[in-house]
Design a protein around this motif. Structure first.
Motif, PDB file in Angstrom:
ATOM      1  N   GLY A 149     -21.149 -10.649   8.607  1.00 23.90           N
ATOM      2  CA  GLY A 149     -22.468 -11.247   8.527  1.00 23.90           C
ATOM      3  C   GLY A 149     -23.484 -10.604   9.449  1.00 23.90           C
ATOM      4  O   GLY A 149     -24.638 -10.987   9.472  1.00 23.90           O
ATOM      5  N   PRO A 151     -26.302  -8.192  10.515  1.00 21.17           N
ATOM      6  CA  PRO A 151     -27.273  -7.462   9.683  1.00 21.17           C
ATOM      7  C   PRO A 151     -27.070  -5.947   9.719  1.00 21.17           C
ATOM      8  O   PRO A 151     -27.376  -5.268   8.742  1.00 21.17           O
ATOM      9  CB  PRO A 151     -28.624  -7.816  10.300  1.00 21.17           C
TER      10      PRO A 151
ATOM     11  N   PRO B 345     -28.096 -17.563  10.724  1.00 17.84           N
ATOM     12  CA  PRO B 345     -28.380 -16.223  10.167  1.00 17.84           C
ATOM     13  C   PRO B 345     -27.353 -15.762   9.130  1.00 17.84           C
ATOM     14  O   PRO B 345     -27.726 -15.173   8.112  1.00 17.84           O
ATOM     15  CB  PRO B 345     -28.344 -15.303  11.377  1.00 17.84           C
ATOM     16  N   ARG B 349     -28.041 -14.860   5.293  1.00 17.33           N
ATOM     17  CA  ARG B 349     -27.756 -13.499   4.850  1.00 17.33           C
ATOM     18  C   ARG B 349     -26.965 -13.489   3.538  1.00 17.33           C
ATOM     19  O   ARG B 349     -27.278 -12.757   2.612  1.00 17.33           O
ATOM     20  CB  ARG B 349     -26.957 -12.792   5.939  1.00 17.33           C
ATOM     21  N   SER B 352     -29.304 -14.825   0.733  1.00 15.34           N
ATOM     22  CA  SER B 352     -30.382 -13.912   0.348  1.00 15.34           C
ATOM     23  C   SER B 352     -29.827 -12.670  -0.323  1.00 15.34           C
ATOM     24  O   SER B 352     -30.479 -12.066  -1.164  1.00 15.34           O
ATOM     25  CB  SER B 352     -31.226 -13.537   1.559  1.00 15.34           C
ATOM     26  N   LYS B 353     -28.618 -12.293   0.054  1.00 14.55           N
ATOM     27  CA  LYS B 353     -28.004 -11.113  -0.559  1.00 14.55           C
ATOM     28  C   LYS B 353     -27.813 -11.323  -2.050  1.00 14.55           C
ATOM     29  O   LYS B 353     -27.972 -10.401  -2.836  1.00 14.55           O
ATOM     30  CB  LYS B 353     -26.654 -10.817   0.095  1.00 14.55           C
ATOM     31  N   ARG B 357     -34.043 -10.930  -0.986  1.00 14.61           N
ATOM     32  CA  ARG B 357     -34.339 -10.693   0.427  1.00 14.61           C
ATOM     33  C   ARG B 357     -35.844 -10.800   0.578  1.00 14.61           C
ATOM     34  O   ARG B 357     -36.595  -9.988   0.074  1.00 14.61           O
ATOM     35  CB  ARG B 357     -33.836  -9.321   0.831  1.00 14.61           C
ATOM     36  N   SER B 361     -36.356 -14.545   4.783  1.00 11.22           N
ATOM     37  CA  SER B 361     -34.907 -14.421   4.976  1.00 11.22           C
ATOM     38  C   SER B 361     -34.565 -13.258   5.894  1.00 11.22           C
ATOM     39  O   SER B 361     -33.643 -13.332   6.689  1.00 11.22           O
ATOM     40  CB  SER B 361     -34.199 -14.292   3.635  1.00 11.22           C
ATOM     41  N   SER B 362     -35.339 -12.162   5.815  1.00  7.38           N
ATOM     42  CA  SER B 362     -35.002 -11.031   6.666  1.00  7.38           C
ATOM     43  C   SER B 362     -35.239 -11.382   8.129  1.00  7.38           C
ATOM     44  O   SER B 362     -34.596 -10.832   9.018  1.00  7.38           O
ATOM     45  CB  SER B 362     -35.770  -9.776   6.258  1.00  7.38           C
ATOM     46  N   GLU B 365     -32.208 -13.787   9.106  1.00  4.66           N
ATOM     47  CA  GLU B 365     -30.956 -13.042   9.264  1.00  4.66           C
ATOM     48  C   GLU B 365     -30.831 -12.429  10.644  1.00  4.66           C
ATOM     49  O   GLU B 365     -29.743 -12.290  11.173  1.00  4.66           O
ATOM     50  CB  GLU B 365     -30.906 -11.889   8.254  1.00  4.66           C
ATOM     51  N   LYS B 366     -31.957 -12.004  11.195  1.00  6.20           N
ATOM     52  CA  LYS B 366     -31.899 -11.314  12.491  1.00  6.20           C
ATOM     53  C   LYS B 366     -32.034 -12.279  13.660  1.00  6.20           C
ATOM     54  O   LYS B 366     -31.730 -11.923  14.796  1.00  6.20           O
ATOM     55  CB  LYS B 366     -32.981 -10.243  12.538  1.00  6.20           C
TER      56      LYS B 366
END
Lengths: 348, 793
Positions: A149, A151, B345, B349, B352-353, B357, B361-362, B365-366
């Motif tokens: 998971g 990124p 996150p 991820r 959204s995958k 995206r 969501s980006s 994810e981070k």
């Protein structure tokens, strides 16, 4: 008597001049020096001479005999030389016709680059180690501080075989394996060359299979300056003694700090050209200080040990060094392409 | 992430800084960029007013306009359908430039002089995703109060510069403009100002309308505010410009505000139509096969790993990824429920995958700074009050389990310098910590406090990187590790591969490297399915889906490629792995080769060696002898090899174990006269070889004798040789075949093979009787055991 001798001598001299073959020469030898030859027959006079005269005559006789022999031998040598010259002339060949094709094959350009890099590091005391291409997610990602998971896994879309197994997307898992396998947790200096795989469509700059060389040093007091010094040696050996390198901060999950390394352009020397996109610098590899989580995960105490790691792409190095513009050339193996690399490098 | 100069200037003063210099400095702080450019690449644009507009007499669509530019009035011929008298327009004067290097010149259109051009937004180079229908159809219409003669780019706020950064995965903090301001502040040592947020909160208490429950640990913060009676219209020009500069299409003031705040603070927001949402908000994990129609009209089947916002019963939004259609803000929306939340996150991820995206969501994810969530929701309310005439309700729905304390990291100057290999002073280190917006206390070393916005700075090494990159890695002076001297080593396998490679190259073969992934069809060639295959789950294409179990099909592909490119004589080899599933995945290293055409020689002399079985055999024997296996290997006819010519193939045995095979490819597999070999390096490597030791060459003369036998064609020479060797014993030092004859004087089904024998004794001169005795014994043994005759007896 003397006149007689002089007459024979002149006769011989004039006859020698006229003859043209080895046979004529033999005839002449018989005519003058044979059993009944005119010189040999001179000895018949001996009987008629006094002892004192005999001695004088003997000297004269020997002199003309020697002279005649020398004359005829010289002529013989002349004939033999002529004969040999004739034979040699007949043996003339066309030196411009092609030579025999003795095919000695050649090393693939990627292997050439890998060999070169391996030698640089082996000479600095690094061991060359290998790891499996079918790798566990554990080593390819998790032990490298890339949990599921994360990124940063996006940058390496991988070929999975099962949920836990994949074709390695980098040679970095060999780092983790080497540290894991070192049961004494002693210092490490290794490089790991090998094939890696990513889910990229093949085009001029992407290949779903390519090669990487990973380097790892773990010891007490290893610093970023040591990384720089080491990579300076690499850059100079690969691209020329005048090269410099430059560090740019970057991010890789398995190193902290992480560094992107540029080498001063070997084409323009930094002035700016098409190869370096007018910047004077060319990006060649990623590197950094081994992340403490990676050390810890492999049983090394990050309070005691530090280390650096780097990963270089032989394809990229070969493309830069030799001016190859399409990565697919490495894998189609056109024999003419391979033949082009079958020679010493030259240059400096 | 795109950085707009105008946008970031709200938080840090960079007016005096050259933007290309800033971009370069960002690169050396670790932030690469793809492109830097003006928001609009045009010059010489002014605001004009169309004073007069008449149809062109010679054209069905052109108009002749008199346009007031303030200092002058010019005649412009314009073809736009919407040009009319009284309109305020953007005029590109003679000498002005437009994107794409277009220079406006005085021109004559349909016989009429035209001094400039009235522009559409498309002509200003705006990305097509930002253009509305009317922008594509005609010229841009400016508001009536636009000042005639003024700089049009300035008026439209288009006089901006954009840098498109390619951020590394760890710098979540730079995915917003305020974060960018802090980064620039650290690099240039300048202060960052965050304007105070003022919300009036004149509405009812939100608790009268909504109630919140969070039933999943994958949501750490959920805040809700209610803003009533909003008016939906276009956003102010400056806001639209900033959104576009950052790559987001302006929609309307309400939607734009949610995007604007996300860009500003990095906190994604979601606006629901409060009336359609109803009263109960329940955040939970989706149930498998639950459904939701998302904003884009797609009917989605959810998975239990998706986080959803529900109205208590059914999902109304896919958390962090996309809103639902049923609660979308529309043009008639009056009341808005504003959501600001932080979701896990990893779950975002995965969702959204498989779905989309998005900008939101980006960011999720981070990672999101938990101290920004409340600021962001209040900022959104402030902007909704200001630019959508909304009334914010009192109170806030709050679910908050997030850790919001700043982080502390202990570090010493010594450690910093040890890792960086530098000698930084305390002053330098303290100064960099301050510039980064971190604080410290000094005890035994430093206790550094790192704000939560820096999600990427958690441990010593992170802090060392921060100090190193702000100080500049160009200050690092290369040294070499101080380590004990030792000799670097190659593994046994690597050494062996190098040796075999050099040998094969010496024998005229070129090394090739081919792909490990092959097609189903290639995978079936040359191997029986005795080993289970390794297949990839999601192959890129049908021809690259199975990990190969032999290298030979790949070599045949290389042959085909070369033949189709007129390369005639092909002699190649490859060293590489083959792959078996087995119990725990196995890789075996192979060396394989292919020979086709002429091997060596000189064509015009007529002595060309065409590749045949014996060429390959020579190569194989050369390799085996090179590896010290002389006398331990046997070449044995083998009819069982798949896709190989049954009568022209042999396996290679070392110490009676098969290590490989070679021969001609079966004509059914390849019609050409192709020869291949494959040897397992792993198996070859297992064979222990005695160390090399010199054996004195015999000082005594050797005796040479020849003999020939007539034998059936089907008999193998090896049978005769075995007997000859056995009888000859130690005295027989060499045996060679010097003639194989079939034809006249030999029966049709027979052949004659002639052997050259060398006898030598290491310790004394051999006498004739001894040799004759052995020689006769040889003849006798061969004749009696094999029932064949000595030739010419």
């Amino acid at each position: 008597m003397q006149e007689k001798i002089q007459e024979i001598k002149e006769q011989l001299q004039s006859k020698v001049k006229e003859i043209t073959t080895l046979n004529d020469l033999n005839d002449l030898r018989v005519e003058f020096l044979g059993k009944k030859g005119s010189i040999t027959e001179l000895s018949n006079y001996m009987r008629e001479l006094s002892n004192e005269e005999k001695k004088e005559f003997g000297n004269l006789f020997n002199a003309i005999k020697n002279e005649a022999n020398d004359l005829l031998n010289a002529k013989k040598e002349e004939f033999e030389l002529e004969e040999l010259q004739k034979k040699l002339n007949e043996e003339t060949i066309d030196v411009t016709l092609p030579g025999t094709k003795l095919t000695v094959g050649g090393t693939h350009p990627l292997t050439k680059v890998i060999d070169e890099i391996e030698e640089i590091f082996v000479s600095m005391g690094y061991d060359v180690v290998e790891g499996p291409e079918i790798e566990q997610d554990l080593y390819n990602f998790e032990k490298l501080n890339l949990p599921k998971g994360h990124p940063a896994r996006d940058a390496q879309d991988s070929f999975y075989i099962t949920e836990e197994m994949l074709l390695r997307s980098q040679t970095s898992p060999v780092q983790a394996r080497t540290m894991d396998a070192n049961t004494e947790k002693s210092p490490i200096r290794v490089i790991c060359p090998g094939k890696v795989y990513r889910r990229d469509d093949d085009d001029a700059t992407h290949s779903h299979q390519f090669t990487q060389i990973e380097g790892l040093v773990v010891d007490k007091d290893i610093s970023l300056a040591d990384l720089k010094g080491t990579l300076e040696i690499l850059a100079k050996r690969l691209f020329g003694e005048d090269r410099e390198i430059r560090f740019r901060p970057s991010f890789f999950p398995f190193t902290e700090p992480s560094i992107e390394v540029d080498v001063s352009c070997f084409k323009c020397g930094g002035a700016g050209c098409s190869i370096c996109k007018e910047t004077g610098w060319i990006e060649i590899l990623g590197s950094g200080m081994v992340h403490p989580n990676v050390l810890k995960g492999c049983g090394y105490d990050p309070e005691k040990y530090t280390g650096f790691a780097f990963g270089i792409g032989p394809e990229r190095v070969a493309m830069l060094k030799y001016g190859i513009t399409d990565i697919r050339n490495f894998y189609t193996n056109d024999i003419r392409f391979l033949q082009d690399f079958n020679r010493v490098e030259g240059g400096e | 992430m795109r950085l707009s100069k105008k946008f970031v200037s709200d938080y840090i003063d960079i007016n005096d800084i050259d933007m290309s210099e800033l971009a370069e400095k960002m690169v050396f702080a670790g932030n690469e960029y793809e492109e830097m450019r003006p928001f609009c690449e045009a010059t010489g644009l002014v605001i004009g007013e169309v004073k007069e507009c008449i149809d062109h007499p010679n054209s069905d669509h052109l108009h002749i306009c008199q346009v007031d530019l303030g200092e002058e009035t010019v005649q412009i011929v314009c073809g736009a359908p919407n040009v009319r008298a009284g309109l305020k327009v953007i005029v590109s004067k003679v000498g002005a430039t437009l994107p794409g290097g277009i220079v406006i010149k005085k021109a004559t259109l349909a016989g009429t002089e035209s001094n400039g051009m009235i522009c559409s937004l498309a002509e200003l180079g705006l990305e097509s995703k930002f253009l509305k229908e009317e922008d594509k159809a005609g010229i841009h219409e400016l508001p009536d109060d636009a000042p005639v003669g003024a700089d049009a780019l300035e008026y439209l706020d288009f006089d901006d510069t954009v840098i498109d950064f390619e951020l590394t995965a760890d710098r979540a903090d730079l995915m917003n403009i305020i974060g960018m301001a802090y980064e620039i502040g650290a690099i240039y040592d300048r202060p960052v100002h965050i304007p105070e947020i003022r919300v009036k909160e004149q509405g009812d208490d939100i608790n009268n309308y909504h109630k919140l429950d969070v039933a999943t640990e994958n949501c750490s913060i959920y805040l809700g505010k209610r803003v009533e009676n909003v008016e939906i219209h276009e956003s102010p020009q400056w806001m639209k410009e900033r959104l576009m500069a950052c790559g987001i299409r302006p929609i309307n003031n309400v939607v734009d505000i949610s995007n604007y705040v996300m860009l500003e603070y990095g906190q994604p927001l979601h606006f629901f139509d409060a009336d359609r949402l109803k009263d109960h908000i329940l955040v939970r994990m989706a149930e498998d096969s639950e459904t939701l129609t998302t904003l884009d009209g797609q009917h989605r089947i959810l998975k239990s790993s998706d986080i959803v916002i529900t109205n208590g019963n059914e999902p109304v939004a896919l958390a962090g990824v996309m809103g639902g259609l049923s609660t979308e803000v529309e043009n008639d929306t009056k009341n808005i429920f504003v959501e600001a939340a932080i979701f896990d996150p990893v779950h975002i991820r995965y969702t959204s995958k498989s779905i989309l995206r998005s900008e939101a969501s980006s960011r999720y994810e981070k990672g999101i700074d938990p101290n920004r969530t409340e600021l962001a929701i209040l900022r959104a309310c402030e902007l909704l009050e200001k630019y959508a005439s909304g009334t914010t309700c009192k109170g806030m729905l709050v679910y908050d389990q997030a850790k919001k304390e700043d982080k502390t990291i202990s570090i010493t100057l010594e450690k910093i310098n040890q890792v960086l290999g530098m000698t930084l002073s305390e002053t330098i280190v303290e100064d960099i910590i301050r510039r980064l917006g971190f604080t410290y206390t000094k005890k035994d070393g430093y206790e550094v406090t790192v704000p939560t916005r820096r999600l990427d700075v958690n441990i010593k090494e992170d802090l060392i990187e921060e100090i190193g990159r702000i100080y500049g890695y160009d200050h690092v002076v290369g040294t070499l590790p101080v380590v004990p001297m030792k000799r670097g080593r190659y593994s046994k396998k690597a050494t062996m591969m190098k040796e075999i490679r050099r040998r094969l190259e010496g024998l005229g073969l070129y090394q090739v490297i081919t792909y490990s992934l092959v097609s189903e069809q290639e995978c079936n060639l040359f191997v029986n399915q005795e080993h289970e295959r390794v297949e990839v789950l999601a192959p890129l294409s049908e021809d690259k889906k199975i990990m190969r179990q032999t290298l030979i099909p790949s070599l045949l592909t290389v042959l085909d490629y070369n033949l189709s490119h007129n390369n005639k004589d092909i002699q190649i080899f490859e060293t590489g792995s083959v792959y078996y599933k087995e119990e725990d995945y196995k890789e075996e290293t192979m060396v394989s080769g292919l020979l086709f055409g002429n091997y060596m020689g000189n064509t015009w002399q007529g002595n060309v060696l065409k590749v045949d079985f014996y060429t390959v055999k020579g190569i194989i024997e050369n390799i085996l002898q090179y590896f010290g296996l002389n006398g331990r290997y046997r070449i044995v006819a083998d009819e069982t090899k798949k896709d190989m010519h049954p009568k022209m193939t042999a396996s290679i045995l070392v110490d009676n174990e098969e290590v490989g095979y070679f021969g001609r490819v079966h004509p059914k597999t390849n019609k050409k006269d192709v020869y291949v070999f494959e040897i397992s390096l792993d198996r070859l490597m297992m064979k222990k070889v005695r160390t090399l030791k010199y054996k004195e060459i015999s000082k005594y003369p050797s005796v040479h004798k020849d003999l020939a036998f007539i034998m059936p064609k089907s008999m193998e020479s090896e049978q005769v040789m075995t007997i000859l060797r056995k009888v000859g014993g130690r005295l027989l030092t060499e045996i060679d075949v010097f003639d194989v004859y079939e034809g006249e004087n030999v029966k049709e089904d027979e052949k004659s093979i002639a052997y050259a024998l060398t006898f030598q004794n290491a310790t004394k001169t051999l006498n004739d009787e001894e040799v004759t005795e052995i020689f006769n014994e040889m003849i006798h043994e061969v004749e009696s055991k094999l029932h064949i005759q000595l030739r010419n007896k």
